[in-house]
Design a protein around this motif. Structure first.
Motif, PDB file in Angstrom:
ATOM      1  N   ARG A 104       0.832  -1.202   0.000  1.00  0.00           N
ATOM      2  CA  ARG A 104       0.000   0.000   0.000  1.00  0.00           C
ATOM      3  C   ARG A 104       0.864   1.249   0.000  1.00  0.00           C
ATOM      4  N   LEU A 105       0.380   2.272  -0.652  1.00  0.00           N
ATOM      5  CA  LEU A 105       1.095   3.546  -0.732  1.00  0.00           C
ATOM      6  C   LEU A 105       0.586   4.460   0.379  1.00  0.00           C
ATOM      7  N   VAL A 106       1.040   4.190   1.580  1.00  0.00           N
ATOM      8  CA  VAL A 106       0.685   4.981   2.758  1.00  0.00           C
ATOM      9  C   VAL A 106       1.973   5.295   3.503  1.00  0.00           C
ATOM     10  N   GLN A 107       1.952   6.371   4.269  1.00  0.00           N
ATOM     11  CA  GLN A 107       3.161   6.821   4.934  1.00  0.00           C
ATOM     12  C   GLN A 107       3.711   5.821   5.954  1.00  0.00           C
ATOM     13  N   PRO A 108       2.872   5.091   6.745  1.00  0.00           N
ATOM     14  CA  PRO A 108       3.466   4.104   7.671  1.00  0.00           C
ATOM     15  C   PRO A 108       4.319   3.048   6.992  1.00  0.00           C
ATOM     16  N   LYS A 109       4.167   2.880   5.683  1.00  0.00           N
ATOM     17  CA  LYS A 109       5.006   1.928   4.962  1.00  0.00           C
ATOM     18  C   LYS A 109       6.371   2.513   4.587  1.00  0.00           C
TER      19      LYS A 109
ATOM     20  N   VAL B 201       7.093   4.887   2.371  1.00  0.00           N
ATOM     21  CA  VAL B 201       7.259   5.064   0.926  1.00  0.00           C
ATOM     22  C   VAL B 201       7.922   6.402   0.587  1.00  0.00           C
ATOM     23  N   LYS B 202       7.682   7.434   1.389  1.00  0.00           N
ATOM     24  CA  LYS B 202       8.310   8.729   1.100  1.00  0.00           C
ATOM     25  C   LYS B 202       9.813   8.667   1.334  1.00  0.00           C
ATOM     26  N   GLU B 203      10.233   8.060   2.441  1.00  0.00           N
ATOM     27  CA  GLU B 203      11.663   7.913   2.700  1.00  0.00           C
ATOM     28  C   GLU B 203      12.323   7.035   1.646  1.00  0.00           C
ATOM     29  N   LEU B 204      11.578   6.021   1.175  1.00  0.00           N
ATOM     30  CA  LEU B 204      12.118   5.153   0.138  1.00  0.00           C
ATOM     31  C   LEU B 204      12.374   5.931  -1.152  1.00  0.00           C
ATOM     32  N   LEU B 205      11.447   6.808  -1.525  1.00  0.00           N
ATOM     33  CA  LEU B 205      11.641   7.603  -2.741  1.00  0.00           C
ATOM     34  C   LEU B 205      12.821   8.557  -2.597  1.00  0.00           C
ATOM     35  N   GLU B 206      12.944   9.187  -1.427  1.00  0.00           N
ATOM     36  CA  GLU B 206      14.070  10.105  -1.212  1.00  0.00           C
ATOM     37  C   GLU B 206      15.394   9.352  -1.234  1.00  0.00           C
ATOM     38  N   ALA B 207      15.424   8.131  -0.659  1.00  0.00           N
ATOM     39  CA  ALA B 207      16.657   7.346  -0.685  1.00  0.00           C
ATOM     40  C   ALA B 207      17.020   6.933  -2.106  1.00  0.00           C
ATOM     41  N   PHE B 208      16.024   6.557  -2.879  1.00  0.00           N
ATOM     42  CA  PHE B 208      16.305   6.185  -4.267  1.00  0.00           C
ATOM     43  C   PHE B 208      16.851   7.368  -5.055  1.00  0.00           C
ATOM     44  N   ALA B 209      16.348   8.557  -4.776  1.00  0.00           N
ATOM     45  CA  ALA B 209      16.856   9.734  -5.486  1.00  0.00           C
ATOM     46  C   ALA B 209      18.342   9.945  -5.195  1.00  0.00           C
ATOM     47  N   LEU B 210      18.783   9.673  -3.966  1.00  0.00           N
ATOM     48  CA  LEU B 210      20.205   9.797  -3.644  1.00  0.00           C
ATOM     49  C   LEU B 210      21.030   8.759  -4.390  1.00  0.00           C
ATOM     50  N   VAL B 211      20.510   7.536  -4.475  1.00  0.00           N
ATOM     51  CA  VAL B 211      21.232   6.490  -5.210  1.00  0.00           C
ATOM     52  C   VAL B 211      21.213   6.776  -6.710  1.00  0.00           C
ATOM     53  N   ALA B 212      20.076   7.248  -7.225  1.00  0.00           N
ATOM     54  CA  ALA B 212      19.959   7.514  -8.668  1.00  0.00           C
ATOM     55  C   ALA B 212      20.895   8.618  -9.118  1.00  0.00           C
TER      56      ALA B 212
ATOM     57  N   GLY C 293      -2.902   3.873  -2.887  1.00  0.00           N
ATOM     58  CA  GLY C 293      -3.142   4.416  -1.563  1.00  0.00           C
ATOM     59  C   GLY C 293      -3.185   5.927  -1.597  1.00  0.00           C
ATOM     60  N   PRO C 294      -3.454   6.549  -0.450  1.00  0.00           N
ATOM     61  CA  PRO C 294      -3.612   8.016  -0.422  1.00  0.00           C
ATOM     62  C   PRO C 294      -2.339   8.785  -0.743  1.00  0.00           C
ATOM     63  N   ALA C 295      -1.172   8.170  -0.635  1.00  0.00           N
ATOM     64  CA  ALA C 295       0.070   8.894  -0.909  1.00  0.00           C
ATOM     65  C   ALA C 295       0.495   8.819  -2.363  1.00  0.00           C
ATOM     66  N   GLU C 296      -0.335   8.244  -3.224  1.00  0.00           N
ATOM     67  CA  GLU C 296       0.079   8.013  -4.606  1.00  0.00           C
ATOM     68  C   GLU C 296       0.345   9.313  -5.350  1.00  0.00           C
ATOM     69  N   GLU C 297      -0.571  10.265  -5.287  1.00  0.00           N
ATOM     70  CA  GLU C 297      -0.395  11.513  -6.028  1.00  0.00           C
ATOM     71  C   GLU C 297       0.791  12.304  -5.497  1.00  0.00           C
ATOM     72  N   GLU C 298       0.972  12.299  -4.184  1.00  0.00           N
ATOM     73  CA  GLU C 298       2.113  13.020  -3.613  1.00  0.00           C
ATOM     74  C   GLU C 298       3.433  12.399  -4.065  1.00  0.00           C
ATOM     75  N   LEU C 299       3.475  11.082  -4.162  1.00  0.00           N
ATOM     76  CA  LEU C 299       4.691  10.417  -4.618  1.00  0.00           C
ATOM     77  C   LEU C 299       4.977  10.739  -6.086  1.00  0.00           C
TER      78      LEU C 299
ATOM     79  N   HIS D  74      11.766  -2.786   1.473  1.00  0.00           N
ATOM     80  CA  HIS D  74      10.578  -2.693   2.334  1.00  0.00           C
ATOM     81  C   HIS D  74      10.961  -1.812   3.522  1.00  0.00           C
ATOM     82  N   ALA D  75      10.538  -0.537   3.500  1.00  0.00           N
ATOM     83  CA  ALA D  75      10.944   0.446   4.506  1.00  0.00           C
ATOM     84  C   ALA D  75       9.835   0.758   5.495  1.00  0.00           C
ATOM     85  N   SER D  76       9.000  -0.211   5.805  1.00  0.00           N
ATOM     86  CA  SER D  76       7.852   0.029   6.682  1.00  0.00           C
ATOM     87  C   SER D  76       8.294   0.434   8.081  1.00  0.00           C
ATOM     88  N   LYS D  77       7.502   1.322   8.721  1.00  0.00           N
ATOM     89  CA  LYS D  77       7.773   1.741  10.094  1.00  0.00           C
ATOM     90  C   LYS D  77       7.373   0.665  11.095  1.00  0.00           C
ATOM     91  N   ARG D  78       6.298  -0.029  10.811  1.00  0.00           N
ATOM     92  CA  ARG D  78       5.820  -1.084  11.695  1.00  0.00           C
ATOM     93  C   ARG D  78       5.110  -2.137  10.850  1.00  0.00           C
TER      94      ARG D  78
END
Length: 751
Positions: free
Chosen positions: A349-354, A356-367, A381-387, A423-427
């Protein structure tokens, strides 16, 4: 054409279900008129359905509240049009229920259903009943796959298995429409029109829609589910000797209310939102009722069990751990992957507890360092448009994309196209995706978020790497670089073999069948920060990973203590058990014998040093303050004895020494003194003194007289100038503040 079906969908919550069911109706040869809300969420689905033969799409414009209730009512009342020609009306979501009910009342011959298939079949008794709020359905074919896997793992041991899936129908609605939905749902429950029985490979599935717009509090939400499921049951009760409920809120409450009294109730907890449940007092009370009724309570991870036991410690004996079963045979290793691990995959799911935002920022550093690196997120999920917006802002272009969810059977082939699952989930209560990736031969990079670190305990270095939970994207980057440096040392086949014995379908299915038969779920030892377990499971014959009792002896368990009491163990043994349950004492600062660990009989250690220090501190305070030295220290009154108390009761009340109240004007060390009784008696008109403590006495008892209210008032000592004598409280004039039979606090005066 077989029939004319009008499918009514006036919300945006069940778009996927509407699309799939309309396609199925059209393929069966039925003529379909789809009356749908004109909203952006429907654009893609309507373009696909508009190209099908036999499907007519009627768009209804929304009003200023965003709902199409008013326009749809006018369409339903028209003498011509899709409503006038339809043989069956399908109310596809909660917002369509009131309009469908109006159309049914105007044309009684029209059939009103909530699902195109399964209406009219009666729910039959079964050998095993499964209650769940999540299960694959037309609206969400990917939800509850773990419940489906658990049901399939035990289905071969029972002749008849029934799954009761209470599916929420929610969405936005104005206040009048919300009231109309609630009234219509009540009428449908009275008619028993909510349950739909369909057949699946693993069981018979009873889908029960629960129209519910507001979902802020769990308690009323659960009550709506209980009412809906009860209306779908022929006798209002689940006819099964074994009931397996998934999640305490909601499946556990349904089992508590609707299971037979003699049924064995087993509850499995999956939820990652228990903090919100426990923060609401009514929901926490319902949860405790579930724990009280359940014969066995299983959590899918030790971290989740710890959370439940910490909140409800009295039920720790029945709470254990049974993981989710994963059908590993459905996954096969893919082709050889690049050791550079440049193709990242996220599945969920594209939600912040997973994370996903930190994962995108980390990928940008690697890219920024690896031009060939890509990231694909599969889910919604609700974070899709923001991502999407953040990816465009970072200039990732086609290197970052979001794909819609895929069916469970398509997960394995999808993983063959990538090099690494991140998989960068918080919990995470379990982390089934991580296990599926390893079974597909895909290395994993997951956080220590609870479930993954338990599942991968001992094999994390073979399957990938674990990283700490953090809001800093650089933590993900550093963990990725470390994993990439040793990518050639991974052994995914060995990791898969180890997981087969832990979470494979056969292993977990065997555990569940044992729990159904009367066993308690096992309690594994806690997992440390490195993912290692401290010992063996309960019942394995070894010490658990916790501190032993005094003298190195393990404290007896709760079941052992209860067995000793039933067997008539002596009281001395019970005292020994209590001593064993105490933690070992540590040596104090002064090395007093009372603070040393003791093995065997405990000798008398003498007075505690703390008391001596308190007495010494008190003498120093008196020496430092002359005002305290001036006040004489009075001797303490002798302790009462049973004989003295009995003799005191025989004395007349007025003659007891110290019977008066303390004089508040006296000094602090004067002791208890007797005050003039005039100062304790509130006066009535005419100079009479009222009783200090009037008591109600039984009618007709000796020494009682009728009081102002018709009851009898006990006789009292009344003031008569020089002393006390027995008299009677006179009734007060009407309207005067007579205290009556209750207690009155006397007022101290300065007479």
């Amino acid at each position: 054409m077989n029939s004319h079906v009008l499918y009514l969908a006036l919300g945006t919550y069940r778009v996927r279900a509407t699309r799939e069911q309309v396609k199925e109706l059209a393929s069966s040869g039925s003529r379909v008129s789809l009356v749908v809300l004109d909203a952006p969420e429907w654009r893609e689905a309507l373009e696909e359905l508009g190209r099908l033969d036999g499907v007519e799409v009627v768009r209804v414009a929304p009003d200023r509240n965003g709902t199409a209730w008013g326009s749809a009512k006018k369409l339903a009342a028209a003498r011509s049009g899709p409503f006038a020609e339809a043989d069956t009306i399908v109310a596809g979501d909660a917002q369509a229920l009131p309009v469908a009910w109006i159309a049914k009342r105007r044309r009684p011959g029209v059939a009103l259903v909530l699902e195109p298939h399964g209406a009219g079949r009666v729910v039959e008794p079964s050998d095993l009943a499964v209650l769940t709020p999540w299960y694959p359905s037309p609206n969400n074919p990917y939800a509850g796959s773990f419940v489906q896997a658990a049901t399939a793992a035990v289905a071969g041991n029972y002749d008849r298995v029934t799954v009761f899936h209470t599916e929420d129908w929610t969405g936005r609605a104005s206040a009048p429409l919300n009231d109309a939905i609630r009234v219509t749902a009540d009428r449908l429950r009275e008619r028993g029109a909510l349950g739909h029985v369909v057949d699946a490979d693993e069981a018979t599935v009873v889908r029960v829609p629960v129209p519910l717009i507001g979902r802020r509090n769990y308690a009323p939400w659960v009550e709506a589910q209980v009412k809906a499921l009860r209306s779908a049951l022929p006798g209002g009760r689940i006819e099964a000797p074994v009931v397996h409920a998934h999640t305490g809120i909601y499946g556990g409450v349904l089992a508590t209310r609707l299971a037979r009294p003699d049924a064995r109730v087993v509850v499995t907890e999956h939820s990652s939102f228990l903090d919100r449940v426990f923060s609401q007092a009514p929901a926490a009370e319902l949860y405790e009722q579930v724990l009280e009724r359940a014969d066995a309570f299983a959590c899918v991870s030790a971290a989740l069990r710890e959370q439940v036991v910490k909140r409800f410690p009295r039920y720790a004996d029945k709470v254990g751990v049974v993981p989710n079963p994963v059908p590993l045979d459905r996954f096969t290793p893919g082709p050889e992957r690049s050791l550079e691990l440049l193709r990242w995959l996220y599945l969920g799911r594209l939600v912040q507890p997973k994370g996903v935002k930190e994962l995108l920022e980390a990928f940008a550093l690697v890219a920024a360092e690896e031009p060939r690196a890509t990231l694909t997120m599969v889910g919604h999920g609700p974070a899709e448009e923001e991502l999407r917006a953040r990816g465009a802002q970072l200039g990732l272009g086609e290197r970052f994309r979001i794909l819609p969810p895929v069916a469970p059977e398509a997960v394995g082939p999808l993983m063959h196209e990538y090099d690494l699952l991140v998989h960068a989930s918080k919990r995470e209560t379990f982390g089934m995706t991580v296990v599926e990736a390893i079974a597909s031969g895909l290395p994993v990079l997951a956080t220590r978020s609870g479930g993954p670190q338990e599942t991968l305990a001992g094999v994390e270095t073979l399957a990938g790497a674990l990283m700490d939970v953090s809001d800093d994207p650089r933590v993900i980057v550093d963990a990725y670089r470390g994993l990439r440096a040793r990518a050639g040392d991974l052994d995914l086949p060995a990791a898969r073999e180890a997981l087969e014995g832990r979470v494979g379908r056969e292993a977990v299915g065997k555990q569940l069948v044992e729990v159904y038969g009367g066993a308690l779920p096992p309690v594994p030892d806690p997992v440390d920060a490195g993912g290692r377990r401290g010992g063996r499971r309960r019942g394995a014959g070894g010490r658990r990973g916790r501190r032993a009792g005094r003298g190195g002896t393990r404290p007896p368990s709760g079941r052992a203590r209860r067995a000793r009491r039933r067997a008539g163990a002596d009281p001395g043994q019970a005292a020994a058990d209590r001593r064993l349950r105490q933690p070992p004492r540590r040596e104090g600062r002064r090395g007093h014998p009372r603070h040393r660990p003791v093995a065997g009989p405990v000798a008398d250690p003498g007075p505690r040093p703390g008391r001596a220090r308190r007495r010494h501190r008190g003498r120093r305070a008196e020496a430092a303050h002359p005002a305290r030295r001036a006040v004489p220290r009075l001797p303490r009154a002798p302790r009462r004895t049973a004989a003295g108390t009995a003799a005191r009761r025989e004395e007349p009340r007025g003659d007891r020494p110290g019977a008066g109240r303390r004089d508040r004007a006296a000094g602090p060390h004067e002791g208890r003194q007797r005050l003039p009784q005039e100062g304790l008696q509130p006066r009535l008109p005419g100079g009479q003194a009222a009783a200090v403590r009037p008591h109600r006495q039984a009618a007709g008892a000796s020494g009682a007289a009728p009081g102002p209210g018709g009851h009898r008032v006990r006789q009292r000592h009344q003031l008569d100038g020089d002393g006390l004598e027995v008299g009677q409280v006179p009734p007060a004039p009407e309207g005067d503040g007579e205290p009556g039979p209750h207690r009155v606090r006397p007022r101290v005066t300065d007479r």
